[in-house]
Design an enzyme around this catalytic site. Structure first.
Site, PDB file in Angstrom:
ATOM      1  CG  HIS A 135     -58.340  32.985 -26.878  1.00  0.00           C
ATOM      2  ND1 HIS A 135     -57.640  33.220 -28.041  1.00  0.00           N
ATOM      3  CD2 HIS A 135     -57.414  33.052 -25.878  1.00  0.00           C
ATOM      4  CE1 HIS A 135     -56.363  33.410 -27.764  1.00  0.00           C
ATOM      5  NE2 HIS A 135     -56.204  33.316 -26.441  1.00  0.00           N
ATOM      6  CD  GLU A 136     -57.889  33.213 -22.131  1.00  0.00           C
ATOM      7  OE1 GLU A 136     -57.064  32.334 -21.827  1.00  0.00           O
ATOM      8  OE2 GLU A 136     -57.546  34.316 -22.593  1.00  0.00           O
ATOM      9  CG  HIS A 190     -54.840  29.110 -23.785  1.00  0.00           C
ATOM     10  ND1 HIS A 190     -53.739  28.834 -24.557  1.00  0.00           N
ATOM     11  CD2 HIS A 190     -55.084  30.442 -23.952  1.00  0.00           C
ATOM     12  CE1 HIS A 190     -53.323  29.931 -25.163  1.00  0.00           C
ATOM     13  NE2 HIS A 190     -54.126  30.928 -24.815  1.00  0.00           N
ATOM     14  CD  GLU A 234     -51.925  32.698 -26.900  1.00  0.00           C
ATOM     15  OE1 GLU A 234     -53.148  32.593 -27.098  1.00  0.00           O
ATOM     16  OE2 GLU A 234     -51.424  32.895 -25.773  1.00  0.00           O
TER      17      GLU A 234
END
Length: 568
Positions: A350-351, A354, A379
Site C-alpha cells: 500500500h505505502e 504511494h 489513495e
C-alpha cells in the site's frame, strides 16, 4: 505616466496602507487557528503514543503460551504473604501478565485469547484510551469549525471538500449512505454466522455476540475452514524477501531497476534506513526512496509515505528528481529477523503504491508532483497495489520460506484469499462507519456543541448490528481524524476506483510491461496536474465515475462484484 494630483495620491496611498493592514490582520487572524490545528493534532497523536493503556491479568494461566510474546510478566502479593518474604517469591507472589493495549498488539491479542473475560477487559481498556483526547478532539473540532466559518463555509467538512472530486459533504454522505445500504444485508448475514458459531462453541444457545468476540471467533472460523496458521504464513515473508518483491514489481511493470546506494555522512536519521534509487535503462535515474521499515523504541507506530522533495521541471533538459521516504514499524530483532504477517505485507505494498506515485510522476511543478492530488484521489494507487500483495502470480516471485527457500504454496495463498473474503462485508461496513463518524464530527455544528462519544455510539447502532460498549471511545486514537479530517471517505473512493482498475486492466496479466506502461503514462506520471476524472476515464474506460449532485462519486459495481454483495 499620468501625474496623480496630491489629494488623489493621498487617498490612493491611504487605501494601500489600509489594504496592507487588512492583509496583516487577516494573516494574524488565520494564523491562530492554523497554529492551533497543528498543536492540537500533535497533542492528539502524541497522546496515542504515550498512553496506549494496559491491563493486568491474573493468574498467568489465563494467557496461553502463544500470546506470551505480546505481554510482560508481573507479580503481586498473595493474600496473607508477608513483606519479608522476598527470598520465597515463587511461594508468596502470584504471577500474571501485563498487556499494553496499543492497537496492533490489542488486535493480535483479541484474535487468540480464549478467555472471554480477559478479552472483555482488554477490549474495554484498549477502546477507552487516551481519555485526554476527548478534550483535545473537542477543541480540534471547534477550532476547525471556527476556521471554516472565517473562510466562508458552514462547516469544516464543507471547507475541506469544496475542491475535491466529491465537492461537498452532501455528496459524500449520499455515497456513504448508499454504500451502507448496499453492504448491510451481507454484513448482517455475517454477523448471524459469527453469532451461531459462538453459540455452538460456547454451549450457550441464547448468548449474544459482543464486540470483543469478533476478532476471536472470526479468526477461529477462518482457521477452521482454511487451516491457517499466522506463523506459517509469516515464515514466507522475511522482510528482505518482501523488499525483493518490490524490486520485482517495478522491474516487471515499468522496466525499472531498484537498487541500494550508499548514504552520505549525516544523510540518514537512523542506521536502519536504506536508500534506494529507481533507474530506467534509457531515461536514467527516476528518483530516490528511503526505506525505514523496522520498529524501534520511540518510533511512531504509524506506517506512512512521506514526500521529502517533489519532482519538477527545472529547464528543458533538466528535471528535479523526487525524493520520498517509506516508513513502517515492522517488529524483529537480531535474534529473530523480521518476518511479516500478511496484513503487514499488504501495508508495505500500500505505502509503496504511494511511493511509486511520487517517484514516477513527471510534472512541471512540484506542487502537483505525485501524491499532491485532490484528497479523494490520493489513495487510489496505494489501494491498487494492495491487490498485488494478494495475487499468487506476484507472490510466487518473492515469497519464499526463510529457512528452506521454498516458494509459498499456491494452496496457502488460495486459503489466505478465501479467509480475506470470509467477512469482507463486515470489514467494509467498519470502514463506512469510520467515514461516517469522520464526516459527522466535522460537519455542521449545533450551537450547544457536540458529544463525540454519543455520536459514535449512535452511528454504530444505526449502521451495524454490533453493540456499542458504553464508556468506550475508540475514536480518541483514530489518528485519521487529525490527518484526514472530513476526508476518511477517500479510502472508500479509492477502494472503488482501484477495484475497477484492477479488474479492467491488471487482473488478466498483472506483471506485464503493457499494464505497467498504461499505469505509468495514463495515471502515475500526471500526479495532480490533470483532472482525476479524466485520468480514471482515460485509464480504465468510461463508467468508472458517476456524477452526483454537482460532485463525482465512484461507480461501485466492480467492488460489489468482487465482494459478492447482495443486490449488485
Amino acid at each position: 505616466m499620468k501625474r496623480i494630483g496630491l489629494p488623489i495620491f493621498y487617498e490612493w496611498t491611504w487605501r494601500r496602507v489600509e489594504s496592507i493592514f487588512a492583509l496583516k490582520n487577516w494573516i494574524e487572524l488565520m494564523s491562530l487557528p492554523l497554529t492551533l490545528f497543528s498543536c492540537l493534532g500533535s497533542k492528539y497523536n502524541e497522546n496515542i503514543i504515550t498512553d496506549p493503556g494496559h491491563v493486568d491479568i491474573f493468574p498467568a494461566s489465563k494467557i496461553p503460551k502463544k500470546l506470551h510474546h505480546l505481554v510482560s510478566p508481573i507479580y503481586r502479593n498473595l493474600p496473607g504473604s508477608s513483606k519479608g518474604s522476598w527470598g520465597l517469591r515463587d511461594k508468596t507472589k502470584e504471577k500474571g501478565f501485563r498487556l499494553a493495549t496499543e492497537s496492533s498488539t490489542l488486535q493480535g491479542f483479541l484474535q487468540c485469547a480464549p478467555d472471554a473475560g480477559v478479552r472483555k477487559v482488554a477490549y474495554v481498556q484498549g477502546n477507552s484510551v487516551p481519555h485526554a483526547n476527548l478534550e483535545v478532539l473537542d477543541k480540534l473540532i471547534a477550532t476547525r469549525h471556527e476556521f471554516a466559518q472565517l473562510m466562508g463555509h458552514k462547516s469544516y467538512a464543507e471547507f475541506a471538500l469544496h475542491s475535491t472530486m466529491a465537492a461537498s459533504p452532501e455528496v459524500v454522505m449520499s455515497f456513504l449512505l448508499e454504500m451502507s445500504k448496499v453492504v448491510r444485508p451481507k454484513a448482517d448475514q455475517e454477523f448471524e454466522t459469527i453469532q451461531d458459531f459462538k453459540r455452538e462453541n460456547s454451549g450457550d444457545q441464547d448468548g449474544g455476540l459482543d464486540p470483543w468476540d469478533e476478532a476471536y471467533f472470526t479468526w477461529l472460523m477462518k482457521s477452521a475452514k482454511y487451516k491457517l496458521d499466522s506463523s506459517v504464513i509469516a515464515s514466507y515473508f522475511p522482510l528482505q524477501q518482501c523488499i525483493e518483491g518490490l524490486k520485482v514489481l517495478v522491474e516487471s511493470l515499468f522496466g525499472v531497476t531498484f537498487h541500494g546506494v550508499p548514504l552520505a555522512p549525516g544523510e540518514s536519521w537512523h542506521p536502519d534506513v536504506m536508500k534506494i534509487v529507481l533507474h530506467h535503462p534509457t531515461e536514467g535515474d527516476l528518483g530516490y526512496l528511503y526505506l525505514d521499515l523496522k520498529s524501534r523504541k520511540g518510533k511512531h507506530p504509524i506506517c506512512a509515505h512521506f514526500a521529502i522533495r517533489g519532482g519538477r521541471r527545472v529547464s528543458e533538459t533538466e528535471y528535479q528528481l523526487p525524493v520520498v521516504a517509506l516508513v513502517c514499524n515492522f517488529s524483529g530483532s537480531s535474534l529473530a529477523p523480521v518476518r511479516l504477517n500478511h496484513s503487514e505485507v499488504e501495508t508495505l505494498f500500500h505505502e509503496f503504491g504511494h511511493a511509486l506515485h511520487s517517484l514516477l510522476s513527471r510534472t512541471e511543478y512540484q506542487h502537483f508532483s505525485g501524491t499532491r492530488v485532490v484528497l479523494d484521489f490520493a489513495e487510489t494507487p496505494s489501494n491498487l497495489f494492495e491487490s498485488y500483495a494478494w495475487d499468487y502470480r506476484v507472490l510466487k516471485t518473492f515469497a519464499k520460506h526463510y529457512s528452506t527457500g521454498d516458494i509459498i504454496p499456491k494452496e496457502l495463498v488460495e486459503s489466505m484469499v478465501g479467509a480475506k473474503k470470509m467477512f469482507a462485508a463486515t470489514e467494509l461496513q467498519r470502514q463506512i462507519l469510520y467515514a461516517l463518524v469522520d464526516q459527522t464530527l466535522f460537519g455542521e455544528q449545533p450551537s450547544t456543541g457536540i458529544d463525540t462519544m454519543a455520536i459514535v455510539a449512535d452511528l454504530k447502532r444505526q449502521h451495524t448490528s454490533w453493540t456499542h460498549v458504553d464508556g468506550t471511545h475508540w475514536h480518541t486514537r483514530f489518528s485519521h481524524l487529525t490527518n484526514y479530517g472530513a476526508g476518511y471517505y477517500s479510502y472508500l473512493y479509492a477502494k472503488c476506483f482501484a477495484t475497477s482498475i484492477w479488474q479492467r486492466m491488471c487482473q488478466e496479466d498483472p506483471l506485464s510491461l503493457d499494464t505497467g506502461l498504461a499505469l505509468r503514462t495514463k495515471f502515475l506520471q500526471h500526479g495532480g496536474a490533470k483532472d482525476p476524472a479524466d485520468i480514471l476515464n482515460d485509464l480504465a474506460g468510461s463508467g468508472i465515475v458517476r456524477s452526483c449532485h454537482g460532485g463525482i462519486i465512484p461507480d461501485i459495481t466492480s467492488l460489489c462484484k468482487e465482494m459478492e454483495l447482495l443486490k449488485c
